[in-house]
Design an enzyme around this catalytic site. Structure first.
Site, PDB file in Angstrom:
ATOM      1  CG  ASP A  59     -10.262  27.281  -0.930  1.00  0.00           C
ATOM      2  OD1 ASP A  59     -10.240  26.597  -0.587  1.00  0.00           O
ATOM      3  OD2 ASP A  59     -10.691  27.357  -2.210  1.00  0.00           O
ATOM      4  CD  GLU A  93     -11.786  27.944   2.232  1.00  0.00           C
ATOM      5  OE1 GLU A  93     -10.728  27.014   2.487  1.00  0.00           O
ATOM      6  OE2 GLU A  93     -12.564  28.935   2.026  1.00  0.00           O
TER       7      GLU A  93
END
Length: 212
Positions: free
Chosen positions: A44, A110
């Protein structure tokens, strides 16, 4: 493993990292082992950084607020999930229960980024991110073009501004719209566009450029 690596465009030295990136918590809860949560946490931040870096280089004159909005349009759950679905990464995800949502798909993207970073470093991760998100980045650049119509209304606040549709030409499946711009009843510009909105923007742009 070779199939998903071919899709990703990266061959892992540590295959366990890829397996972990494709393991949902619901699967590890039932079967044991690790899941993608820690990789997703890492990925992320990496995706945010890479996209922020690319946008900062492309738009050195834009302020932080504008760049933040552009980054959000690229790295939020819905666009990332769309990439995962289009590429087919989600077909390799191990889930124990539950529905495959956009949030889960974006987590997978991610997590893959986190796995590539740990296995091959930041430049390999950058290559993967830019390969998959290039179209979203291009779209954000297009959306960042100056809004001439809003600038016109701002500059000429208090004046009567009117866009008139004067016709449509071209083939039925590829029409061209013609628009005229009037300010205080005076014709000041005319333009064509693939839609009315585009024609209005071109009208406003033409007049503002002449008016500078």
């Amino acid at each position: 493993m070779q199939d998903i690596e071919a899709l990703i465009g990266y061959t892992f030295v540590d295959k366990e990292l890829l397996l972990r990136a494709l393991t949902h918590p619901s699967y590890s809860h039932i079967h044991g082992g690790e899941n993608y949560q820690r990789l997703e946490f890492l990925g992320d931040s990496i995706v945010d950084f890479i996209i922020a870096d690319e946008l900062s280089k492309a738009y050195p004159d834009l302020d932080e607020g504008r760049l933040t909005k552009m980054r959000g349009a690229i790295v939020s759950a819905t666009p990332l999930a769309g990439v995962v679905k289009a590429r087919g990464y989600d077909k390799y995800l191990k889930m124990g229960f539950g529905d495959l949502s956009d949030n889960i798909r974006s987590d997978v993207f991610e997590a893959i980024c986190g796995a590539i970073y740990l296995d091959g470093g930041i430049e390999k991760t950058r290559g993967f991110i830019l390969k998959d998100l290039r179209q979203l980045i291009i779209t954000s650049k297009d959306n960042c073009k100056r809004d001439y119509k809003s600038a016109l209304y701002e500059k000429y606040a208090g004046h009567t501004i009117e866009f008139k549709d004067i016709g449509k030409s071209g083939e039925e499946h590829r029409p061209i719209f013609s628009v005229e711009l009037y300010i205080d009843g005076e014709l000041v510009a005319s333009a064509d566009g693939e839609n009315k909105k585009r024609a209005q923007q071109k009208c406003a742009g033409q007049f503002l450029e002449k008016d500078n």
